[in-house]
Design a protein around this motif. Structure first.
Motif, PDB file in Angstrom:
ATOM      1  N   ARG A 131      79.487  40.402  44.207  1.00 27.65           N
ATOM      2  CA  ARG A 131      78.368  40.977  44.767  1.00 27.65           C
ATOM      3  C   ARG A 131      77.215  40.001  44.998  1.00 27.65           C
ATOM      4  NH1 ARG A 131      76.531  45.637  41.498  1.00 27.65           N
ATOM      5  NH2 ARG A 131      77.361  44.476  39.787  1.00 27.65           N
ATOM      6  N   THR A 133      78.108  36.811  46.627  1.00 26.75           N
ATOM      7  CA  THR A 133      78.677  35.699  47.442  1.00 26.75           C
ATOM      8  C   THR A 133      77.565  35.654  48.696  1.00 26.75           C
ATOM      9  OG1 THR A 133      80.530  34.913  48.663  1.00 26.75           O
ATOM     10  CG2 THR A 133      80.062  37.373  48.517  1.00 26.75           C
ATOM     11  N   GLU A 169      66.660  37.285  55.639  1.00 33.31           N
ATOM     12  CA  GLU A 169      66.093  36.987  54.003  1.00 33.31           C
ATOM     13  C   GLU A 169      66.310  35.759  53.524  1.00 33.31           C
ATOM     14  OE1 GLU A 169      68.014  39.535  55.209  1.00 33.31           O
ATOM     15  OE2 GLU A 169      67.077  41.324  54.952  1.00 33.31           O
ATOM     16  N   ARG A 174      67.584  37.630  48.669  1.00 29.24           N
ATOM     17  CA  ARG A 174      68.815  38.529  48.593  1.00 29.24           C
ATOM     18  C   ARG A 174      69.285  38.762  47.111  1.00 29.24           C
ATOM     19  NH1 ARG A 174      71.016  38.037  53.764  1.00 29.24           N
ATOM     20  NH2 ARG A 174      70.288  36.576  54.951  1.00 29.24           N
TER      21      ARG A 174
ATOM     22  N   ALA B  40      68.267  50.730  54.027  1.00 29.36           N
ATOM     23  CA  ALA B  40      68.654  49.217  53.775  1.00 29.36           C
ATOM     24  C   ALA B  40      67.230  48.843  53.094  1.00 29.36           C
ATOM     25  CB  ALA B  40      68.497  48.715  55.444  1.00 29.36           C
ATOM     26  N   VAL B  42      65.390  47.581  49.647  1.00 29.81           N
ATOM     27  CA  VAL B  42      65.773  47.698  48.284  1.00 29.81           C
ATOM     28  C   VAL B  42      64.829  47.381  47.471  1.00 29.81           C
ATOM     29  CG1 VAL B  42      67.516  46.519  46.674  1.00 29.81           C
ATOM     30  CG2 VAL B  42      68.109  46.787  49.106  1.00 29.81           C
ATOM     31  N   THR B  43      63.838  46.197  48.010  1.00 27.85           N
ATOM     32  CA  THR B  43      62.888  45.719  46.868  1.00 27.85           C
ATOM     33  C   THR B  43      61.532  46.550  47.131  1.00 27.85           C
ATOM     34  OG1 THR B  43      62.501  43.919  48.632  1.00 27.85           O
ATOM     35  CG2 THR B  43      63.929  43.471  46.558  1.00 27.85           C
ATOM     36  N   GLY B  88      67.117  45.191  56.190  1.00 24.52           N
ATOM     37  CA  GLY B  88      67.203  44.882  54.675  1.00 24.52           C
ATOM     38  C   GLY B  88      68.593  44.764  54.350  1.00 24.52           C
ATOM     39  N   ASN B  89      69.125  45.365  53.552  1.00 22.08           N
ATOM     40  CA  ASN B  89      70.504  45.192  52.864  1.00 22.08           C
ATOM     41  C   ASN B  89      71.437  46.189  53.494  1.00 22.08           C
ATOM     42  OD1 ASN B  89      72.976  45.557  51.076  1.00 22.08           O
ATOM     43  ND2 ASN B  89      72.323  43.498  50.482  1.00 22.08           N
ATOM     44  N   TYR B  91      74.667  46.381  53.220  1.00 22.13           N
ATOM     45  CA  TYR B  91      75.596  47.286  52.331  1.00 22.13           C
ATOM     46  C   TYR B  91      75.012  48.595  51.536  1.00 22.13           C
ATOM     47  CZ  TYR B  91      78.254  42.964  52.655  1.00 22.13           C
ATOM     48  OH  TYR B  91      78.973  41.836  53.112  1.00 22.13           O
ATOM     49  N   MET B  92      73.745  48.263  51.325  1.00 20.12           N
ATOM     50  CA  MET B  92      72.853  49.321  50.613  1.00 20.12           C
ATOM     51  C   MET B  92      72.414  50.397  51.837  1.00 20.12           C
ATOM     52  SD  MET B  92      71.501  50.953  48.107  1.00 20.12           S
ATOM     53  CE  MET B  92      71.179  49.670  46.970  1.00 20.12           C
ATOM     54  N   SER B 120      67.936  44.211  62.651  1.00 20.66           N
ATOM     55  CA  SER B 120      68.762  43.623  61.774  1.00 20.66           C
ATOM     56  C   SER B 120      69.928  44.519  61.039  1.00 20.66           C
ATOM     57  CB  SER B 120      67.830  43.337  60.537  1.00 20.66           C
ATOM     58  OG  SER B 120      68.433  42.497  59.629  1.00 20.66           O
ATOM     59  N   ASP B 135      74.383  39.796  55.150  1.00 22.34           N
ATOM     60  CA  ASP B 135      73.693  40.100  53.760  1.00 22.34           C
ATOM     61  C   ASP B 135      74.637  39.933  52.691  1.00 22.34           C
ATOM     62  OD1 ASP B 135      71.509  40.873  55.354  1.00 22.34           O
ATOM     63  OD2 ASP B 135      72.069  42.946  55.480  1.00 22.34           O
ATOM     64  N   MET B 136      74.093  39.958  51.460  1.00 23.03           N
ATOM     65  CA  MET B 136      74.630  39.992  50.083  1.00 23.03           C
ATOM     66  C   MET B 136      75.309  41.070  49.634  1.00 23.03           C
ATOM     67  SD  MET B 136      73.176  37.833  46.923  1.00 23.03           S
ATOM     68  CE  MET B 136      73.373  36.140  47.556  1.00 23.03           C
ATOM     69  N   PRO B 137      76.460  41.389  49.540  1.00 24.54           N
ATOM     70  CA  PRO B 137      76.976  42.720  49.239  1.00 24.54           C
ATOM     71  C   PRO B 137      76.748  43.171  47.847  1.00 24.54           C
ATOM     72  CG  PRO B 137      78.731  40.959  48.631  1.00 24.54           C
ATOM     73  CD  PRO B 137      77.291  40.099  49.163  1.00 24.54           C
ATOM     74  N   ILE B 138      75.336  43.370  47.496  1.00 24.31           N
ATOM     75  CA  ILE B 138      75.027  43.842  46.287  1.00 24.31           C
ATOM     76  C   ILE B 138      75.452  45.227  45.816  1.00 24.31           C
ATOM     77  CG2 ILE B 138      72.835  42.723  46.404  1.00 24.31           C
ATOM     78  CD1 ILE B 138      71.441  45.276  47.405  1.00 24.31           C
ATOM     79  N   ILE B 139      76.017  46.030  46.761  1.00 23.16           N
ATOM     80  CA  ILE B 139      76.687  47.433  46.338  1.00 23.16           C
ATOM     81  C   ILE B 139      77.789  47.262  47.261  1.00 23.16           C
ATOM     82  CG2 ILE B 139      75.267  48.844  47.939  1.00 23.16           C
ATOM     83  CD1 ILE B 139      75.043  50.656  45.432  1.00 23.16           C
ATOM     84  N   PRO B 141      80.077  49.854  49.641  1.00 15.87           N
ATOM     85  CA  PRO B 141      80.204  50.960  50.157  1.00 15.87           C
ATOM     86  C   PRO B 141      81.620  51.580  50.101  1.00 15.87           C
ATOM     87  CG  PRO B 141      80.058  49.212  51.774  1.00 15.87           C
ATOM     88  CD  PRO B 141      80.067  48.502  50.350  1.00 15.87           C
TER      89      PRO B 141
END
Lengths: 232, 232
Positions: A131, A133, A169, A174, B40, B42-43, B88-89, B91-92, B120, B135-139, B141
């Motif tokens: 998560r 990468t 970002e 990120r 999207a 997150v922060t 934003g993100n 993935y989110m 975006s 983007d970064m795959p922070i979560i 889906p």
């Protein structure tokens, strides 16, 4: 006792393939035959990729075979003396490890002490998940869960630099997003030309550049060359 | 008849939020009330994010409500006059659209002709999948599959620039990897300050910078301002 060398990248200031990491790799593999996993390579064949690694490690008299030469990849890992996993696309790497049934056996062998070296994508998969990468999700793996042989996420190629005029970002932004979603898992960012050396409960940051760790909503510096075992 | 405005980013050379896109957004929404989807983000909170968009669009007398004000997000989309999805993100964003059961209804409304604007991450999800997000795959889906209201992948924030000393993949290399895995789906890269305007079977590249399209293992330039309907 786990024995890991997790490098940021295959190249640093010395542009020859794996050149900056040769002394580390030579000590890490210590005369063992290495099974190379080229699954992260997308735009070149597994044979071509393995050839590059063979040529680089031959300078240290390290013998390398590619996993594509075996009909049963999981068995090849089960019997390997040491494993190296190269960079490329982390999603393709993890997808292929799942598809070939290789992930669990690779994890078990690492836990048993088989030397493992990775760079870039090959370092990413050492953490609990992929998560953090930087790669493009060109293929959907069964799960984002990875080897989980270290208790932190990795971010190879870490940098604060941004191309001029870019409005996307930053890397830190990120990773800040990741911390919102998962505040319990630290993220270690390693810069080009550096690596994490993990031996059991001991960890050192190799190379001449500082690293960073994001944890508890705080960014801290990891001093180049320092022992950072408390993150294990 | 689909009616889409897909912007690269919320900011370009003018650093005010959404400033460079205000003329486009004003024409696109043409007096309609806009439902904003801040998933999207997150922060920052959904309320804060919606407030930024409300403030920006108020300059064009466009009324904005946040989807978080409705107990049933899917119903809010079903009844909306127009929808905007912010960056934003990715993935989110996609994760939350799946979790709230919003993706299918959003797709149906777009197909029925409801005006949709994204920037975006909000542009990324218009394609068949999010497999070309930066983007970064922070979560994780449920799936990488997205709205599929245009037949190509999007790559917002497209650039060829790289930070000095970086040894990771360039953007073009990442997209080249995508083409190896999926050679049938073109990828349109749009630079900061530009947007795709899609009306039925007509598409134009808005803004002053050229775009790029990767298809058939070839990279081609999309001229700033030109009609590029053949990619639909």
């Amino acid at each position: 006792m786990r024995n890991l060398l997790l490098m940021s990248s295959s190249r640093a200031d010395n542009p020859d393939y794996l050149a900056h990491g040769l002394p580390w790799l030579s000590e890490h593999f210590a005369g063992k035959r290495v099974l190379f996993i080229p699954y992260a390579g997308v735009t070149m064949s597994h044979e071509t990729y393995t050839g590059m690694v063979q040529e680089a490690l031959a300078k240290e008299n390290i013998q390398v075979t590619g996993i594509q030469d075996y009909t049963q990849p999981a068995e090849a890992i089960a019997e390997a003396e040491a494993v190296a996993v190269g960079g490329g696309n982390t999603y393709m790497l993890l997808h292929t490890l799942y598809e070939t049934g290789s992930l669990d056996v690779l994890k078990r062998r690492i836990q048993e002490g088989m030397p493992y070296a990775g760079w870039s994508a090959g370092s990413n998969i050492a953490g609990p998940s992929i998560r953090t990468t930087n790669d493009m999700p060109i293929i959907q793996p069964r799960s984002f869960n990875a080897l989980n042989v270290v208790p932190f996420q990795l971010n190879p190629h870490f940098t604060d630099a941004m191309p001029k005029g870019h409005r996307g970002e930053t890397r830190s932004q990120r990773i800040a997003e990741f911390m919102v979603v998962d505040s319990h898992t630290p993220v270690l960012g390693i810069m080009e030309g550096t690596a994490l050396k993990v031996q059991g409960q001991h960890m050192q940051l190799l190379g001449e550049k500082d690293g960073v760790v994001f944890a508890d909503n705080t960014r801290r510096t990891l001093k180049a060359g320092s022992t950072i075992s408390h993150w294990l």
